[in-house]
Design a protein around this motif. Structure first.
Motif, PDB file in Angstrom:
ATOM      1  N   ARG A 180      25.857 -15.159  -3.962  1.00 51.77           N
ATOM      2  CA  ARG A 180      24.683 -14.977  -4.804  1.00 51.77           C
ATOM      3  C   ARG A 180      24.320 -13.498  -4.814  1.00 51.77           C
ATOM      4  O   ARG A 180      24.336 -12.839  -3.787  1.00 51.77           O
ATOM      5  N   TYR A 181      23.967 -13.004  -5.997  1.00 53.00           N
ATOM      6  CA  TYR A 181      23.640 -11.585  -6.143  1.00 53.00           C
ATOM      7  C   TYR A 181      22.129 -11.386  -6.236  1.00 53.00           C
ATOM      8  O   TYR A 181      21.402 -12.225  -6.790  1.00 53.00           O
ATOM      9  N   PHE A 182      21.696 -10.247  -5.695  1.00 49.98           N
ATOM     10  CA  PHE A 182      20.289  -9.882  -5.682  1.00 49.98           C
ATOM     11  C   PHE A 182      20.136  -8.458  -6.204  1.00 49.98           C
ATOM     12  O   PHE A 182      21.015  -7.616  -6.019  1.00 49.98           O
ATOM     13  N   SER A 183      18.997  -8.210  -6.836  1.00 47.12           N
ATOM     14  CA  SER A 183      18.706  -6.868  -7.349  1.00 47.12           C
ATOM     15  C   SER A 183      18.356  -5.942  -6.192  1.00 47.12           C
ATOM     16  O   SER A 183      18.073  -6.398  -5.080  1.00 47.12           O
ATOM     17  N   PRO A 184      18.340  -4.619  -6.411  1.00 49.75           N
ATOM     18  CA  PRO A 184      17.905  -3.693  -5.363  1.00 49.75           C
ATOM     19  C   PRO A 184      16.493  -3.993  -4.862  1.00 49.75           C
ATOM     20  O   PRO A 184      16.155  -3.679  -3.716  1.00 49.75           O
ATOM     21  N   ASP A 185      15.670  -4.625  -5.699  1.00 50.07           N
ATOM     22  CA  ASP A 185      14.301  -4.987  -5.302  1.00 50.07           C
ATOM     23  C   ASP A 185      14.247  -6.289  -4.514  1.00 50.07           C
ATOM     24  O   ASP A 185      13.181  -6.694  -4.050  1.00 50.07           O
ATOM     25  N   GLY A 186      15.391  -6.956  -4.375  1.00 48.51           N
ATOM     26  CA  GLY A 186      15.428  -8.208  -3.625  1.00 48.51           C
ATOM     27  C   GLY A 186      15.267  -9.461  -4.452  1.00 48.51           C
ATOM     28  O   GLY A 186      15.156 -10.566  -3.899  1.00 48.51           O
ATOM     29  N   ASP A 187      15.259  -9.339  -5.762  1.00 51.29           N
ATOM     30  CA  ASP A 187      15.114 -10.512  -6.626  1.00 51.29           C
ATOM     31  C   ASP A 187      16.449 -11.228  -6.790  1.00 51.29           C
ATOM     32  O   ASP A 187      17.479 -10.593  -7.050  1.00 51.29           O
ATOM     33  N   ARG A 188      16.417 -12.529  -6.635  1.00 53.59           N
ATOM     34  CA  ARG A 188      17.622 -13.340  -6.831  1.00 53.59           C
ATOM     35  C   ARG A 188      17.950 -13.379  -8.318  1.00 53.59           C
ATOM     36  O   ARG A 188      17.084 -13.697  -9.149  1.00 53.59           O
TER      37      ARG A 188
END
Length: 273
Positions: free
Chosen positions: A239-247
């Motif tokens: 699963r990938y997440f943004s640099p801000d931590g959003d899934r």
């Protein structure tokens, strides 16, 4: 006689325990062998017509649905398939603006994208429009390299998690071709998969503006495994997440929509670029 009785009392539980273990092992071996033969047995002996391959796929797909709705099993087709080459469309919007449109984020897209971006960028270019509407694809390595062309330093592009591996970070690694200047990403509900990694990185670092509608929420690495040269099973592995931590992938368990919201909502059906 008393000693013989004691001897029997000691070893009787042992004998019973051994019998139980032996039965349990035998029972388990029978149970584990049943799934391998069940479908063929039904096809060969059932009064009702049964197609074992179709039934096997239906059962396994129901099992996979309990794991993740993106998991699937399909029958391998050995007929020749038409391969559509990916491409990057480039044009000038005006004297200081260029437009780029990759058809998909696949294995060989990065080299083509970098070539077009390098050819287009010059000191007089002030604006780059990257059109990711309808752009899907599952090559996350290519997506990370494309995002790197717009981000400076060693900025975090994305990170990925799996229950089987430690968290993986993906960062900018080299000077990009267009690290400064106005950047706009066009997105819609068909912007999916690896494209969403690019969108999330650009938005998190406020490197550019996302214009359009919310993305699909399908940034999930999947791997394919061949079984008995007959079936191909697709399983989500990261699963990938943004640099801000959003899934970046929608949460099926919590029934959340997922996706990346644009900075500016535009319905492209009624607005020109």
């Amino acid at each position: 006689m008393r000693n013989l009785f004691r001897f029997g009392m000691v070893f009787l539980p042992v004998i019973l325990l051994g019998a139980i273990i032996g039965y349990n092992i035998s029972w388990r071996s029978q149970i584990t062998s049943i799934p391998m033969d069940l479908f063929d047995t039904l096809e060969n002996h059932s009064l009702t017509p049964v197609k074992s391959d179709a039934l096997r796929m239906e059962v396994v797909n129901k099992i996979l649905a309990q794991l993740d709705s993106s998991a699937a099993i399909t029958e391998i087709k050995h007929s020749a398939e038409l391969m559509i080459p990916v491409q990057v469309v480039r044009c000038n919007l005006d004297s200081v603006s260029i437009y780029l449109k990759p058809s998909a984020i696949s294995a060989d897209i990065y080299s083509k994208f970098a070539k077009e971006l390098d050819a287009a960028v010059s000191p007089k270019v002030e604006r780059v429009v990257l059109d990711l509407r309808g752009t899907a694809g599952d090559n996350y390595d290519a997506a990370i390299r494309i995002a790197d062309e717009f981000l400076s330093g060693d900025k975090l592009i994305a990170y990925a998690k799996s229950i089987h591996t430690s968290t993986q970070e993906f960062r900018a690694q080299r000077p990009g071709l267009y690290e400064e200047g106005r950047l706009e990403l066009l997105v819609d509900n068909l912007t999916s998969g690896a494209s969403e990694v690019i969108c999330a990185a650009i938005k998190s670092w406020k490197r550019g503006l996302l214009i359009g509608t919310k993305t699909a929420g399908e940034a999930l690495r999947k791997e394919r495994f061949v079984i008995e040269d007959k079936f191909e099973i697709t399983i989500p592995t990261l699963r990938y997440f943004s640099p801000d931590g959003d899934r970046l992938q929608k949460n099926f368990a919590e029934n959340t929509t997922g996706g990346i919201s644009p900075d500016s909502v535009v319905d492209f059906k009624s607005h020109a670029l």
